[in-house]
Design an enzyme around this catalytic site. Structure first.
Site, PDB file in Angstrom:
ATOM      1  N   CYS A 405      -1.494 -28.249  18.829  1.00 27.90           N
ATOM      2  CA  CYS A 405      -2.194 -28.324  20.107  1.00 27.90           C
ATOM      3  C   CYS A 405      -1.748 -27.190  21.003  1.00 27.90           C
ATOM      4  O   CYS A 405      -2.143 -26.064  20.852  1.00 27.90           O
ATOM      5  CB  CYS A 405      -1.970 -29.684  20.774  1.00 27.90           C
ATOM      6  SG  CYS A 405      -2.751 -29.850  22.395  1.00 27.90           S
ATOM      7  N   CYS A 406      -0.873 -27.485  21.929  1.00 31.19           N
ATOM      8  CA  CYS A 406      -0.537 -26.552  23.002  1.00 31.19           C
ATOM      9  C   CYS A 406       0.924 -26.142  22.982  1.00 31.19           C
ATOM     10  O   CYS A 406       1.260 -24.978  22.934  1.00 31.19           O
ATOM     11  CB  CYS A 406      -0.841 -27.207  24.346  1.00 31.19           C
ATOM     12  SG  CYS A 406      -2.408 -28.067  24.392  1.00 31.19           S
TER      13      CYS A 406
END
Length: 740
Positions: A405-406
């Site tokens: 994801c991030c």
């Protein structure tokens, strides 16, 4: 040994599945500059031109097309092509580029809502199957949810949960497909299955079933690749095959699943080994090497998922989080920078800036200076890169981890994650003041909390109540996550991705928080100013504030220490509760773009933020409050301890070009120095935007002038034109630092 391995140095990897050992034995560190890089080939230009035309058409329509008849699956679709004569890397999720998949396994109602939003209707057969015969993840979750969870979810305290969409954040080790071939991987999984013996109780039974599903998934991946005329049963023989085989592994994942984040892993250094061997043997030129990477990246840019309107409020801009982790340093001290690290980032020039794949540089003080400067230059030119601190992650995860994801680290092929959205800590503070009652709905959310009735809020009383709320919400949050991931494993298991993991994996339970800086500033206001609550029918709905107070984001320990205490407290409380499958508790300070939606669910707060206004994203200071300059803002965020936030501490940093200097080279050097100082303090993450606010205002008013404008938001990048007006306005309202 396989004949395809000729020219590679052998090691543990030749006997067991061990991609890290293969990389360490065979990669060549590159400490030079960018001068070797090449532009796009004619083939790449033709393919990308066609892709851009489709992307622009999609932008006008919302989505280009959806297959409403076929149920999602690894090998459910016929082959699809964009420009068969010029595609060097092949494969799409469906039988046509940008045509989206209907995935009903997460929830049939969600699939139907998503289709309805864009004027499509699910097939009668699919509706019938998933309404009357096949239970979904969403149905399972809501069958098991407690009343307490339903209330907290409805009130917007626990929200954005992966109970109505695929959880994602699982990274298959797609490199294994290229290095070993599918047949060897099946053989190894069969060995694992035969060794799973003992008392047949819940965990062993479930694991045996999952490994059996993984074996079938590997066979399906092989069949899917064969439909494109590619035999991935054996190892890849050259760089082009390595990229293609690896991509087929990833493609299987995004065909089968629609997880919120479908990240790629750590592939650039792995592929560089094949490219270097081919270059040494005279099999390819540098132009052809860049062509393979450019076309691989094109395919990743064209990944799409079908989403509900509610999902788009949480994760604005149609992101897929095809996160690629680049560089970092090995345990032996050598950097993992190769020429391919440059080639990946150079696609931002050859193909133009873009939000996907989510280019993530693992920053270390020991990276080659030439690479640091190249990264800084790419950030200044494209606003498309995020940076994460390898020096604080490597001691925990080793040197073959990747970002899901991030900001979430995990060992590739050895760990998986149970994604958990976030708890609204600003809302929790209002619950503490109002005796556990939701300030907007008037319903009781937290039991056994007395309302604060003082005419002026007392810091110690509020803090005591606040910590009681955090204690209660931590327990409820863990229980909620346990239900979600039990049901996801049961009804929407990611067989293709888990097949590219070790059979016995480490599991991370990834909790999150929102409203972090609002909570810290609000407690600071109560402590250092005079805050009087305004009540209606016994519920505090507004505040009158007298005097000023220290604000998070200005390198002021009076408030920064409050911020740190909040995350430490919540992290400690989460860890008191047992997790599904003994997952390790981790915590992120990350909102994605849901800070806008969370703000709509949150009343007026003591810091002066009004009802409905957005919260700050991630660990960022509240908009406009970090007045002491860029470095002071960064220093505040750097104090948030990674040790209690191992799921990540997201910071989105925007600075106007002139603040970095008047000359291009000066700007590059200053940005390198800023990042070196920031990460040197133990800070975790930085999104970098170098642009003027006026550019974004003009882009909002004249989108046709900026068809590919890319900005970093909260842990990911986005095409600015894909954001809703509310999200665009929120981004524009953030601090753009005009001084260091």
């Amino acid at each position: 040994m396989f004949k395809q391995w000729e020219g590679f140095q052998d090691g543990e990897w030749t006997n067991d599945v061990n991609v890290r050992d293969f990389i360490q034995k065979n990669y060549k560190e590159y400490t030079g500059d960018k001068s070797f890089l090449k532009g796009p080939t004619e083939k790449t230009k033709k393919v990308w031109d066609k892709a851009v035309s489709l992307i622009l058409e999609e932008l006008k329509k919302g989505i280009l097309d959806v297959d409403t008849e076929t149920i999602s699956g690894i090998n459910s679709f016929k082959p699809g092509y964009l420009d068969k004569d010029n595609e060097v890397i092949v494969g799409f999720q469906t039988d046509a580029p940008l045509k989206r998949i209907t995935n009903p396994f997460g929830g049939i109602r969600m699939a139907e809502q998503s289709l309805k939003e864009y004027g499509f209707k699910i097939s009668d057969e699919m509706h019938n199957i998933f309404t009357n015969y096949r239970k979904t993840h969403n149905q399972g979750v809501f069958d098991a949810y407690s009343e307490e969870t339903r209330i907290a979810r409805s009130a917007g305290v626990l929200t954005g949960l992966p109970d109505a969409y695929g959880r994602g954040r699982i990274i298959g080790d797609y490199r294994r497909v290229a290095l070993y071939g599918i047949d060897f991987l099946i053989q190894e999984k069969k060995k694992d299955l035969s060794n799973l013996k003992g008392d047949m109780l819940d965990e062993l039974i479930r694991l045996r079933e999952e490994v059996s599903e993984q074996i079938r998934a590997l066979d399906e991946i092989k069949k899917m690749a064969l439909s494109y005329g590619v035999d991935i049963s054996r190892p890849a023989v050259n760089a082009k095959e390595a990229a293609q085989f690896l991509y087929f592994g990833y493609l299987a994942g995004v065909k089968e699943n629609n997880g919120a984040a479908m990240s790629l892993g750590r592939t650039s250094t792995f592929l560089d080994i094949y490219i270097e061997r081919d270059l040494e043997q005279g099999l390819i030129t540098e132009d052809e090497a860049q062509e393979v990477i450019d076309q691989f990246i094109i395919k990743l840019r064209l990944v799409r998922h079908l989403r509900t309107p509610e999902y788009n409020e949480l994760f604005a801009g149609d992101p897929t989080w095809v996160t690629e982790s680049i560089a970092g340093v090995g345990i032996d001290g050598r950097s993992l920078v190769t020429k391919n690290s440059f080639r990946y980032l150079h696609t931002l020039i050859n193909l133009g800036s873009a939000p996907e794949p989510n280019m993530t540089v693992l920053w270390s003080e020991n990276l080659p200076e030439s690479f640091k400067k190249f990264c800084a230059e790419m950030s200044i030119l494209t606003d498309s890169i995020q940076y994460e601190n390898d020096d604080i992650m490597r001691p925990i995860y080793g040197d073959d981890y990747a970002i899901a994801c991030c900001v979430s680290a995990m060992r590739v092929g050895k760990d998986m994650q149970f994604f958990g959205a976030r708890c609204n800590l600003a809302k929790c503070l209002l619950l503490a003041i109002n005796g556990g009652v939701d300030e907007k709905k008037g319903i009781k959310v937290v039991p056994d909390i007395e309302p604060i009735t003082d005419e002026v809020l007392d810091y110690e009383k509020v803090k005591e109540n606040y910590f009681k709320v955090l204690e209660y919400m931590a327990g409820l949050y863990v229980n909620t996550m346990n239900i979600i991931h039990f049901m996801h494993d049961k009804y929407a298991y990611e067989a293709s991705q888990m097949a590219l993991h070790d059979t016995k994996v480490g599991r991370l339970m990834a909790f999150g928080i929102a409203g972090f800086s609002v909570a810290a500033d609000s407690l600071s206001a109560i402590r250092y100013a005079k805050v009087k609550p305004i009540r209606e029918n016994g519920i505090t709905v507004d505040f009158v504030k007298e005097g000023d107070f220290p604000k998070y984001g200005n390198d002021d320990d009076r408030v920064d220490s409050i911020a740190v205490e909040i995350v430490e407290k919540f992290s400690d409380e989460l860890k008191k509760h047992p997790t599904y499958r003994n997952a390790k508790h981790t915590l992120s300070v990350l909102t994605i773009t849901s800070n806008v939606m969370y703000g709509k669910k949150t009343g007026t707060t003591p810091d002066g933020r009004k009802v409905g206004e957005p919260l700050a994203p991630g660990a960022n200071p509240m908009h406009g409050r970090d007045m002491e300059g860029a470095l002071a803002s960064l220093n505040s965020v750097a104090k948030v301890p990674y040790v209690c936030c191992e799921d990540g501490v997201s910071n989105t940093f925007s600075i106007v070009p002139d603040a970095l200097g008047n000359d291009h080279d000066v700007r590059i050097n200053n940005l390198v120095s800023i990042m070196g100082g920031y990460f040197g303090q133990g800070a975790h993450h930085l999104n970098v935007n170098v642009l003027n606010r006026e550019t974004l205002i003009d882009a909002m008013n004249n989108p046709d002038k900026y068809p590919t404008l890319t900005i970093r938001v909260s842990g990911y990048a986005v095409n600015f034109n894909r954001l809703s007006k509310d999200h665009q306005k929120e981004v524009i309202s953030r601090t753009f630092h005009e001084k260091l």
